[in-house]
Design a protein around this motif. Structure first.
Motif, short mmCIF file in Angstrom:
data_model
loop_
_atom_site.label_atom_id
_atom_site.label_comp_id
_atom_site.label_asym_id
_atom_site.label_seq_id
_atom_site.Cartn_x
_atom_site.Cartn_y
_atom_site.Cartn_z
N GLU A 1 0.98 -1.28 -0.10
CA GLU A 1 0.22 0.01 0.18
C GLU A 1 0.47 1.51 -0.17
O GLU A 1 1.90 1.36 0.33
CB GLU A 1 -1.34 0.37 0.81
N PHE B 1 -1.65 3.06 4.09
CA PHE B 1 -1.06 2.45 5.22
C PHE B 1 -1.34 3.32 6.79
O PHE B 1 -1.67 3.14 7.85
CB PHE B 1 0.04 2.25 4.81
N SER C 1 -2.86 -4.90 6.39
CA SER C 1 -2.59 -4.74 5.07
C SER C 1 -2.26 -5.15 4.04
O SER C 1 -2.65 -5.83 2.72
CB SER C 1 -1.26 -3.41 5.12
#
Ligand code: PMP
Ligand code: GLN
Length: 390
Positions: free
Chosen positions: A327, A332, A385
Motif C-alpha cells: 500500500e 497505510f 494490509s
C-alpha cells in the motif's frame, strides 16, 4: 472570494492525523510532540512569571534578557558572535520566524529553492509572499543534494534557499561537505539562506550542530531560525528565535511587527531562564531521545520493519515497500490509525508533486511502553494490509 493559495491547501497532515488519533483512541506517533510534560523548573518559572511578572506588551523585538540569553546560548553551543541588540528577534515560534523571512525578503517573482520532502509550511508561505518555490528533490535513503542539483536549481532569479537540517521528516543531518557546497552557491549567486534550525539540539551520536551561518561568506547572508519549543520539549510554547545580520534583521523586524508584534512575556522570561540554567538539560536530551529512537528501532525491526537511520529530530522513518507493505504511505497510515490504533505521518504529505510514497514517519519522543505498543500496532496494521491485498 478567498485567496486561492489557501483554498487549494489541504489541512496540515499533523492536524489531520492527530484528529484521527483522537477519534480512534489511537497511540499518536504522528505529530511531533513529546508525551512528557517538559522541564519542570522552566514551567515553574513561567507560572511564576504569569502571577508575579509583567503581563503587558513586551518590547516588539522580544524581552532584552531573552535576546541576550539567546546570543550567549548560540555563542556557547555554536560559536556564533551575535549582537543581541541588532541581530536577535523573538517571534511566536519558528513558524512565525519563517513567515517573517518570506514576507520580509521575497519580492514578486523571486525564486526560492526548497528541498523535498519539504516541511509543509514553506511553499504556501513562499507563494503568498509572491515567490516561486523551486523544488530540489532528494532521494532516500541518504536524502542528499549534489552539485548538479544545485547547478540546475540556482538561477539569476534565485533570491533565497531554505535549508532544514536536521531535516523533518527525513531525520538526516546535512554533512559539512554539503553545507560547504551550498554556501559556495549562495555566495556565487548572491542568495540568502533561510536556515530552519529548529532541530539543532536534537542531533545524535555526539556530533555537534554546525550552522550554515559559520561557513565562508555566509555570516551576512543567513537567516537562522530556532525554536524554544523544540529546545525544551515544550512544543506548545511557540517562542522562536530569528537571527540575522543587522541589514536583514531590519526587514525581518518590519514583517514581525505586523504579524504578531510580540510574544507572551511570561514564556519569554521562562525561556531566558532556561537558556541560562539548563546546561544539564541540553546534555541529557539528545542522549535520552537516542535511547527512545533505539528502542523504537529495535521493536520495529523485531516486527520485521525496515527502519532508515535517524541522525536527528524526534523522528525515524520506515520503508514500507521494503517491509512487505505494498500500500502507499497514505493508505497505510489511514489503515494504521483506524484499524490498528496507531498514528503515523505519510511523507508524501511533504511533496506537492511526484511524491515518495513508500515511507512513513514515526515520532519516538514517547515513553517506552508507548513505543513498544506502537510498534506492535504497526505490525498489526502491516498484517491487515498484507491480508487485504487483492
Ligand atoms: N520547522 C520545522 C522543520 C519543524 O519541524 C517545526 C515544528 N515541528 C517548525 C518549523 C515549527 O516550529 P514552532 O513550533 O517553533 O513554530
Ligand atoms: N512540526 C511538527 C511535526 O513535524 C508539527 C507542527 C504542527 O503540527 N504544525 O510533527
Amino acid at each position: 472570494m478567498a485567496n486561492p493559495i489557501y483554498t487549494a491547501l489541504p489541512t496540515t497532515i499533523f492536524t489531520v492525523m492527530s484528529g484521527l488519533a483522537r477519534e480512534h483512541d489511537a497511540i499518536n506517533l504522528g505529530q511531533g510532540f513529546p508525551d512528557e510534560p517538559g522541564p519542570e523548573a522552566i514551567r515553574r518559572h513561567a507560572a511564576e512569571a504569569v502571577i508575579h511578572g509583567d503581563n503587558q506588551y513586551p518590547p516588539m523585538a522580544g524581552l532584552p534578557q531573552l535576546r541576550e540569553a539567546a546570543a550567549r546560548h548560540y555563542a556557547r553551543f555554536q560559536g556564533l558572535d551575535l549582537d543581541w541588540k541588532t541581530e536577535v528577534t523573538i517571534t511566536s515560534g519558528a513558524t512565525e520566524a519563517l513567515a517573517c523571512a518570506f514576507l520580509g525578503l521575497i519580492e514578486p517573482g523571486d525564486e526560492v529553492i526548497v528541498f523535498a520532502p519539504t516541511y509543509d509550511s514553506y511553499a504556501p508561505m513562499i507563494r503568498r509572499a509572491g515567490g516561486v518555490p523551486v523544488i530540489v528533490r532528494l532521494e532516500p535513503p541518504a536524502w542528499r543534494f549534489s552539485r548538479a542539483d544545485l547547478e540546475a536549481a540556482f538561477t539569476s532569479r534565485t533570491r533565497l534557499v531554505v535549508l532544514n537540517s536536521p531535516m523533518n521528516p527525513t531525520a538526516t543531518v546535512c554533512l559539512d561537505e554539503d553545507l560547504t557546497l551550498l554556501a559556495e552557491f549562495c555566495v556565487r549567486h548572491d542568495v540568502t539562506a533561510i536556515c530552519d534550525d529548529v532541530w539543532e539540539h536534537v542531533v545524535f551520536g555526539g556530533g555537534s550542530f554546525r550552522p550554515l551561518m559559520t561557513f565562508p561568506g555566509m555570516r551576512e547572508r543567513t537567516v537562522k531560525i530556532g525554536s524554544a519549543g523544540k529546545m525544551f520539549a515544550l512544543t506548545g510554547w511557540k517562542v522562536g528565535f530569528l537571527i540575522a545580520a543587522p541589514a536583514l534583521t531590519g526587514a525581518l523586524a518590519k514583517a514581525h511587527q505586523f504579524l504578531t508584534f510580540t510574544t507572551a512575556p511570561n514564556l519569554q522570561s521562562a525561556v531566558a531562564w532556561g537558556l541560562e540554567n539548563a546546561a544539564a538539560w541540553f546534555a541529557a536530551m539528545p542522549v535520552d531521545l537516542a535511547a527512545s529512537r533505539d528502542r523504537l528501532t529495535a521493536a520495529l525491526r523485531r516486527e520485521g520493519f525496515v527502519v532508515l537511520p535517524s541522525q536527528g529530530t524526534y523522528f525515524l522513518t520506515v520503508d514500507l515497500a521494503a517491509s512487505s507493505v505494498t500500500e502507499d504511505d497514505m493508505a497505510f497510515c489511514l489503515r494504521a490509525v483506524k484499524e490498528a490504533g496507531v498514528a503515523a505521518i505519510p511523507i508524501s504529505a511533504f511533496y506537492e508533486a511526484d511524491p515518495v510514497t513508500s515511507i512513513v514517519r514515526l515520532c519516538f519522543a514517547k515513553r517506552d511502553e508507548t513505543l513498544d505498543e506502537g510498534a506492535r500496532r504497526l505490525a498489526t496494521a502491516r498484517d491487515l494490509s498484507v491480508a487485504a491485498r487483492p
